[in-house]
Design an enzyme around this catalytic site. Structure first.
Site, PDB file in Angstrom:
ATOM      1  N   ARG A 264       2.074  -2.669  -5.637  1.00  0.00           N
ATOM      2  CA  ARG A 264       0.789  -2.049  -5.322  1.00  0.00           C
ATOM      3  C   ARG A 264      -0.255  -2.570  -6.307  1.00  0.00           C
ATOM      4  O   ARG A 264       0.023  -2.769  -7.486  1.00  0.00           O
ATOM      5  CB  ARG A 264       0.859  -0.521  -5.412  1.00  0.00           C
ATOM      6  CG  ARG A 264       1.619   0.150  -4.288  1.00  0.00           C
ATOM      7  CD  ARG A 264       0.888  -0.002  -2.960  1.00  0.00           C
ATOM      8  NE  ARG A 264       1.555   0.714  -1.875  1.00  0.00           N
ATOM      9  CZ  ARG A 264       2.489   0.199  -1.103  1.00  0.00           C
ATOM     10  NH1 ARG A 264       2.904  -1.037  -1.301  1.00  0.00           N
ATOM     11  NH2 ARG A 264       3.026   0.912  -0.121  1.00  0.00           N
ATOM     12  N   GLU A 295      -9.402  -0.695   2.053  1.00  0.00           N
ATOM     13  CA  GLU A 295     -10.812  -0.346   2.236  1.00  0.00           C
ATOM     14  C   GLU A 295     -11.747  -1.538   2.190  1.00  0.00           C
ATOM     15  O   GLU A 295     -12.828  -1.501   2.775  1.00  0.00           O
ATOM     16  CB  GLU A 295     -11.233   0.670   1.167  1.00  0.00           C
ATOM     17  CG  GLU A 295     -10.464   1.986   1.227  1.00  0.00           C
ATOM     18  CD  GLU A 295     -10.909   2.961   0.160  1.00  0.00           C
ATOM     19  OE1 GLU A 295     -11.872   2.637  -0.568  1.00  0.00           O
ATOM     20  OE2 GLU A 295     -10.300   4.030   0.028  1.00  0.00           O
ATOM     21  N   HIS A 313      -1.184  -8.357   1.959  1.00  0.00           N
ATOM     22  CA  HIS A 313      -0.009  -7.490   2.065  1.00  0.00           C
ATOM     23  C   HIS A 313       0.904  -7.931   3.207  1.00  0.00           C
ATOM     24  O   HIS A 313       1.255  -7.136   4.092  1.00  0.00           O
ATOM     25  CB  HIS A 313      -0.448  -6.032   2.272  1.00  0.00           C
ATOM     26  CG  HIS A 313       0.553  -5.044   1.741  1.00  0.00           C
ATOM     27  ND1 HIS A 313       0.191  -3.883   1.126  1.00  0.00           N
ATOM     28  CD2 HIS A 313       1.913  -5.036   1.743  1.00  0.00           C
ATOM     29  CE1 HIS A 313       1.266  -3.203   0.763  1.00  0.00           C
ATOM     30  NE2 HIS A 313       2.325  -3.884   1.127  1.00  0.00           N
TER      31      HIS A 313
END
Length: 352
Positions: A264, A295, A313
């Site tokens: 992360r 976002e 990701h």
């Protein structure tokens, strides 16, 4: 046995549905995958919905029908993103299982910290694909491949800037030697690298995992960093690991080392990383994650740096789906029906 209402709010295949229903005749499975897409589109950032929802998806059924499905559910199988007010609407909910491995995915919703038992698919994801991504990041910078794009844009080769490394004999540090980290260690060792690693609760009385020469606890990280040529972050994002890699940790890293992050973005202080790159302390960084990835795009200071490889990701994606979430869910469903303990229950204080 009394009927158990199981609701899937993520799309499942016919094969997965059959697996779940085969666990026990008492299971009444309702597949509502996609039904809540409209609500999710209204409540989640546009950047997230554009990535994870089908274009134009508005959901199915009326609000009353969706509320009824949640209100009747005893067990819910979910994914990401999910309805943020799920707990408030699911009054009979006893257990929620999320297909992703990261517990931090649930931080935004009202399940976090509740009395509902919540489990994750930790250790059952596409761990090998993620480990291969980590190896690709290691090789990308070890062989100086990041310089090829710079030279192409310049229209001339600068041979001396490549500085290729031989991986055999180099040291890789795996931060979080769980499902992903164990595969990373095994692949690094296969290339002749020395592998060390950390995990929250090491078991010194047990044999070392394949490929590892040393496995320590979280407190051993600072001892490993100065000797590690490559550092691969695979741990869960928790309060303890938030900005685990800050300016002090980057200063402790070996000069010319490479950082790989497949966990992360919040585990890394990105300003501190940019500073370490600016002073040429690091050779490079491969980041499949970044702060705020659901976002907005990455901060330009990192994305514009040729020594930083950033991807959206995708490390767990491959042409073969080896995700074991449904098998884990079915095993836990059997345990649930028998009143036995479930695997991968989130400890809210620990954070995973």
């Amino acid at each position: 046995m009394q009927r158990v209402n199981v609701l899937s709010i993520q799309r499942i295949s016919a094969e997965d549905r059959a697996k779940i229903e085969a666990v026990d005749p008492a299971i009444a499975l309702t597949d509502a995958g996609g039904w809540y897409d409209g609500e999710i589109r209204e409540t989640w950032p546009a950047f997230t919905t554009a990535r994870y929802l089908s274009p134009g998806a508005t959901g199915s059924g009326t609000r009353e029908e969706r509320d009824r499905l949640l209100a009747e559910a005893e067990v819910i199988l979910g994914g990401w993103p999910f309805p943020l007010d799920l707990r408030a609407r699911a009054s009979r909910l006893k257990w929620f299982h999320q297909r992703p491995a990261g517990a931090s995915n649930l931080l935004l919703g009202d399940l976090w910290g509740s009395r509902v038992v919540v489990t994750t698919s930790r250790g059952s994801g596409n761990t090998l694909a993620m480990a291969e991504y980590a190896m690709a990041g290691i090789l990308h910078f070890a062989k100086g491949l990041h310089r090829a794009a710079v030279d192409r844009d310049a229209g001339v080769f600068d041979h001396r800037t490549y500085r290729p490394l031989l991986l055999e004999g180099k040291t890789a540090c795996v931060v979080g030697a769980g499902g992903i980290g164990l595969d990373v260690g095994r692949l690094c060792a296969a290339l002749g690298m020395r592998v060390v690693g950390t995990r929250r609760h090491p078991h010194p009385d047990q044999p070392l995992p394949p490929g590892f020469s040393e496995l320590g606890g979280a407190g051993d990280l600072d001892r490993f960093l100065p000797e590690s040529d490559f550092v691969v972050i695979c741990c869960q994002w928790t309060p303890e690991t938030t900005r685990l890699f800050d300016k002090d940790r980057f200063a402790a890293m070996k000069a010319g080392s490479v950082l790989i992050n497949v966990a992360r973005g919040e585990i890394v202080d990105e300003e501190a990383l940019a500073d370490a790159l600016q002073r040429d302390h690091l050779r490079g960084a491969a980041l499949d994650v970044y702060v705020g990835e659901f976002e907005h795009t990455p901060r330009s200071r990192l994305w514009s740096d040729p020594r930083v490889l950033i991807t959206p990701h995708i490390s767990s994606v491959s042409d073969q789906d080896r995700h074991g979430a449904i098998n884990l869910f079915c095993d836990n469903l059997r345990a649930y029906l028998e009143g036995a303990p479930l695997r991968n229950v989130i400890d809210w204080e620990r954070g995973y």
